[in-house]
Design an enzyme around this catalytic site. Structure first.
Site, PDB file in Angstrom:
ATOM      1  N   ASP A 268      44.590  37.754  51.045  1.00  0.00           N
ATOM      2  CA  ASP A 268      45.839  37.754  50.646  1.00  0.00           C
ATOM      3  C   ASP A 268      46.068  38.325  49.372  1.00  0.00           C
ATOM      4  O   ASP A 268      44.981  38.280  48.233  1.00  0.00           O
ATOM      5  CB  ASP A 268      46.246  36.300  50.622  1.00  0.00           C
ATOM      6  CG  ASP A 268      46.416  35.532  51.930  1.00  0.00           C
ATOM      7  OD1 ASP A 268      46.088  36.123  52.877  1.00  0.00           O
ATOM      8  OD2 ASP A 268      46.798  34.376  52.023  1.00  0.00           O
ATOM      9  N   HIS A 318      52.946  39.383  53.525  1.00  0.00           N
ATOM     10  CA  HIS A 318      52.793  37.975  52.683  1.00  0.00           C
ATOM     11  C   HIS A 318      54.086  37.770  51.661  1.00  0.00           C
ATOM     12  O   HIS A 318      53.679  37.385  50.606  1.00  0.00           O
ATOM     13  CB  HIS A 318      51.484  38.149  51.857  1.00  0.00           C
ATOM     14  CG  HIS A 318      51.086  36.816  51.438  1.00  0.00           C
ATOM     15  ND1 HIS A 318      50.902  35.682  52.145  1.00  0.00           N
ATOM     16  CD2 HIS A 318      50.517  36.603  50.053  1.00  0.00           C
ATOM     17  CE1 HIS A 318      50.628  34.718  51.309  1.00  0.00           C
ATOM     18  NE2 HIS A 318      50.051  35.105  50.120  1.00  0.00           N
ATOM     19  N   HIS A 322      55.525  37.054  46.679  1.00  0.00           N
ATOM     20  CA  HIS A 322      54.796  35.866  46.744  1.00  0.00           C
ATOM     21  C   HIS A 322      55.787  34.702  46.327  1.00  0.00           C
ATOM     22  O   HIS A 322      55.549  33.751  45.738  1.00  0.00           O
ATOM     23  CB  HIS A 322      53.665  35.695  45.681  1.00  0.00           C
ATOM     24  CG  HIS A 322      52.657  34.993  46.372  1.00  0.00           C
ATOM     25  ND1 HIS A 322      52.450  33.558  46.143  1.00  0.00           N
ATOM     26  CD2 HIS A 322      51.464  35.225  47.146  1.00  0.00           C
ATOM     27  CE1 HIS A 322      51.406  33.252  46.508  1.00  0.00           C
ATOM     28  NE2 HIS A 322      50.779  34.328  47.078  1.00  0.00           N
ATOM     29  N   HIS A 413      40.798  36.105  48.899  1.00  0.00           N
ATOM     30  CA  HIS A 413      41.898  36.935  47.930  1.00  0.00           C
ATOM     31  C   HIS A 413      41.163  37.964  47.506  1.00  0.00           C
ATOM     32  O   HIS A 413      40.103  37.873  46.894  1.00  0.00           O
ATOM     33  CB  HIS A 413      42.466  36.126  46.668  1.00  0.00           C
ATOM     34  CG  HIS A 413      43.505  34.920  47.281  1.00  0.00           C
ATOM     35  ND1 HIS A 413      43.027  33.708  47.365  1.00  0.00           N
ATOM     36  CD2 HIS A 413      44.821  34.895  47.271  1.00  0.00           C
ATOM     37  CE1 HIS A 413      44.017  32.962  47.756  1.00  0.00           C
ATOM     38  NE2 HIS A 413      45.080  33.674  47.706  1.00  0.00           N
TER      39      HIS A 413
HETATM   40 ZN    ZN Z   1      49.105  34.205  48.462  1.00  0.00          ZN
END
Ligand code: ZN
Length: 447
Positions: A268, A318, A322, A413
C-alpha cells in the site's frame, strides 16, 4: 569408425581406468554410420610410442582441420608441460574420441584425454565439440538457438528440478536456475528427436562429474533454429543414460496450480522510491504482488506502474490522497476513487483496476455502495504486519513468515525500506516453502 572399433575404443578407455566419465553404457542406436576415418597425430622428437593420439576425419575440410588442430594442440601442451622430461619413457599421453552424433547437418565428437606423468597423478579430461558440417564451423549452444534461450532454459530447468530435485541440490542452486545462462552448458549434441546438453555444473549438483540433460526437441522447438530442428539422418551413440530427461515444456510464468498453496502480498501507499526493489524481487522468483497505489503519486511514476502491469502484478486503487472515505459526498468519492482510476489508466495505457482498498480499511455503506457501483471490489487483508509501526526488517521478515498460510492476504507498505528488505528476504523463502505468490484477483479466483 565401425561399431566394433568403437567398442574397442570404449573398452580400451575403460581398461586404462578412465572412471567417473560418462561412458558407462555405450550403445549405438544406428549401425548405418557414415564412414569416418581415424587419423593419428603422434609427435616427433619425443618417445613416440608413448603417444596415442587419435582424431576422426569426416571428409569435411575445415572440420577435419579443426579436429586435427585440437589433437596437435593437446599434444603440444603436454610436451610443453613435460619440459626437460619429455624423453622420460614413463610420461604418456592418450587422446581418444567417440563420435556421439553424425548427421547430415551436425557432428559431435567427444575427446577423452589421459595424461600420465611419472611425477604427477594421472589427469583425465574430456572435451565435447559439435560442428555444423554444412557451414564447416564449430557450434556453440547459442549458435543453434534463437529468441531468449537463457530465460527459456532457466524456466525449463527451474520447473523440472522443482519437481525432481537433484541430489544435493541447495535452495541457492535452485534459484540460480532462474538466472541461468547458456554459458553453463559445456557441450551439447542434437539427436534424432533430442537436444542433449552437458554441464560440468555446480549449479546442478555438488558432485563434480558431468551432468547430462536430455531435452525432447518438441520442448525446445520454440528456441531451436529451423535448420537444426531436423537432423535425423544420423547415427547416434548414447554415451550414457542421461541423468535427466525433460519432455514437458515450462509452464507460463503466471500459471497457477490451484492444488498448491498460495498467498497474496499486497503493498500500500506507493509507488515510491523503493517500489522497484519489490518488483525486482518478485520478478526474480516468478512471483506477483498487488500494489494499492495512491492516485496523486501515480502521474510521476508512470514507469513503475507500467512495470507492475507488464510484470503480471495487479494494481489496485487506494484513493487519491489516502483520505478517510466514510462520510464523503459522491462528488468527493469521484475525486478520491474515480480520479485515481483515471490516473492509473493514463499511466499504464489503459489498465483498469478492479480492486479498491479503502485507506485504514475504513468503510461505510455509502463508500461500499460507491465502490461496488463502479465495478470495483473492496480489497481488505487478513494479516496486518504493522510494518508502518515496526521499522525493523528482521521483525517484519519474521512477521511475514510467521503469518504465511494458504489463502492469506498480507498487508505491507512498499514506502518503508525496512518492509522492502523484509520482503526481499521473505519472497525466496516463501517460494521455497511451496507458496505461489499471487495477486488479489488471482487469490479470489482460486480461494
Ligand atoms: Zn494506506
Amino acid at each position: 569408425m565401425s561399431f566394433a572399433t568403437l567398442l574397442l575404443v570404449i573398452a580400451g578407455m575403460l581398461m586404462i581406468g578412465i572412471s567417473g566419465l560418462i561412458i558407462a553404457h555405450p550403445t549405438l542406436k544406428s549401425a548405418s554410420s557414415p564412414a569416418i576415418a581415424v587419423a593419428s597425430a603422434n609427435p616427433k622428437d619425443v618417445i613416440t610410442r608413448n603417444y596415442d593420439i587419435r582424431y576422426p576425419v569426416f571428409g569435411v575440410e575445415k572440420v577435419d582441420t579443426a579436429l586435427k588442430a585440437f589433437a596437435v594442440k593437446k599434444t603440444d601442451e603436454f610436451i610443453a608441460k613435460l619440459g626437460d622430461k619429455k624423453y622420460d619413457r614413463n610420461n604418456r599421453l592418450v587422446l581418444r574420441y567417440a563420435v556421439v552424433h553424425h548427421g547430415a547437418r551436425t557432428a559431435t565428437v567427444v575427446f577423452y584425454q589421459q595424461e600420465i606423468r611419472s611425477d604427477q597423478p594421472v589427469v583425465l579430461s574430456q572435451s565435447m565439440m559439435t560442428y555444423d558440417l554444412q557451414t564447416q564451423s564449430e557450434l556453440k549452444i547459442g549458435d543453434i538457438l534463437k529468441g531468449d534461450p537463457n530465460t527459456f532454459f532457466g524456466l525449463l530447468f527451474y520447473d523440472y528440478f522443482k519437481q525432481y530435485p537433484p541430489e544435493g541440490f541447495t535452495q541457492t542452486q535452485f534459484f540460480n536456475l532462474l538466472g541461468f545462462t547458456t554459458d553453463a552448458i559445456q557441450g551439447f549434441w542434437l539427436g534424432d528427436d533430442t537436444l542433449t546438453v552437458q554441464f560440468n555444473s555446480h549449479q546442478l549438483s555438488d558432485r563434480t562429474s558431468f551432468k547430462t540433460i536430455q531435452i525432447k526437441k518438441r520442448v525446445v522447438s520454440d528456441v531451436l533454429k529451423p535448420e537444426y530442428q531436423a537432423d535425423d539422418k544420423g547415427s547416434n551413440m548414447s554415451l550414457s543414460d542421461p541423468e535427466y530427461t525433460i519432455d514437458v515444456r515450462p509452464k507460463p510464468a503466471d500459471e497457477i496450480d490451484p492444488t498448491q498453496k498460495m498467498l497474496a502480498l499486497t503493498f500500500d501507499d506507493g509507488p515510491g522510491g523503493h517500489t522497484n526493489r519489490v518488483l525486482d524481487a518478485l520478478a526474480k522468483y516468478r512471483a506477483h504482488g498487488t500494489f494499492f497505489v495512491i492516485g496523486r503519486q501515480v502521474p510521476g511514476h508512470a514507469d513503475i506502474l507500467q512495470r507492475m502491469v507488464n510484470g503480471g502484478n495487479e494494481v489496485g486503487n487506494h484513493s487519491w490522497d489516502h483520505a478517510q472515505l466514510p462520510g464523503l459526498s459522491t462528488g468527493r468519492l469521484d475525486q478520491e476513487i474515480g480520479d485515481t482510476q483515471r490516473a492509473i489508466s493514463d499511466a499504464t495505457g489503459g489498465y483498469v483496476p478492479t480492486q479498491m482498498r479503502p485507506p485504514y480499511g475504513a468503510l461505510d455503506s455509502g463508500v461500499a455502495g460507491y465502490i461496488h457501483g463502479h465495478g470495483l471490489k473492496v480489497a481488505l487483508w487478513n494479516v496486518d504486519t504493522e510494518d508502518w509501526l515496526h521499522r525493523d526488517a528482521g521483525l517484519m521478515y519474521n512477521s511475514i513468515m510467521g503469518s504465511a498460510a494458504d489463502g492469506r492476504v498480507i498487508l505491507l507498505h512498499d514506502i518503508h525500506p525496512t518492509s522492502v528488505e523484509a520482503v526481499e528476504r521473505a519472497i525466496p523463502d516463501l517460494v521455497a516453502q511451496g507458496y505461489q505468490l499471487v495477486t488479489m484477483s488471482q487469490l479470489e479466483r482460486y480461494r
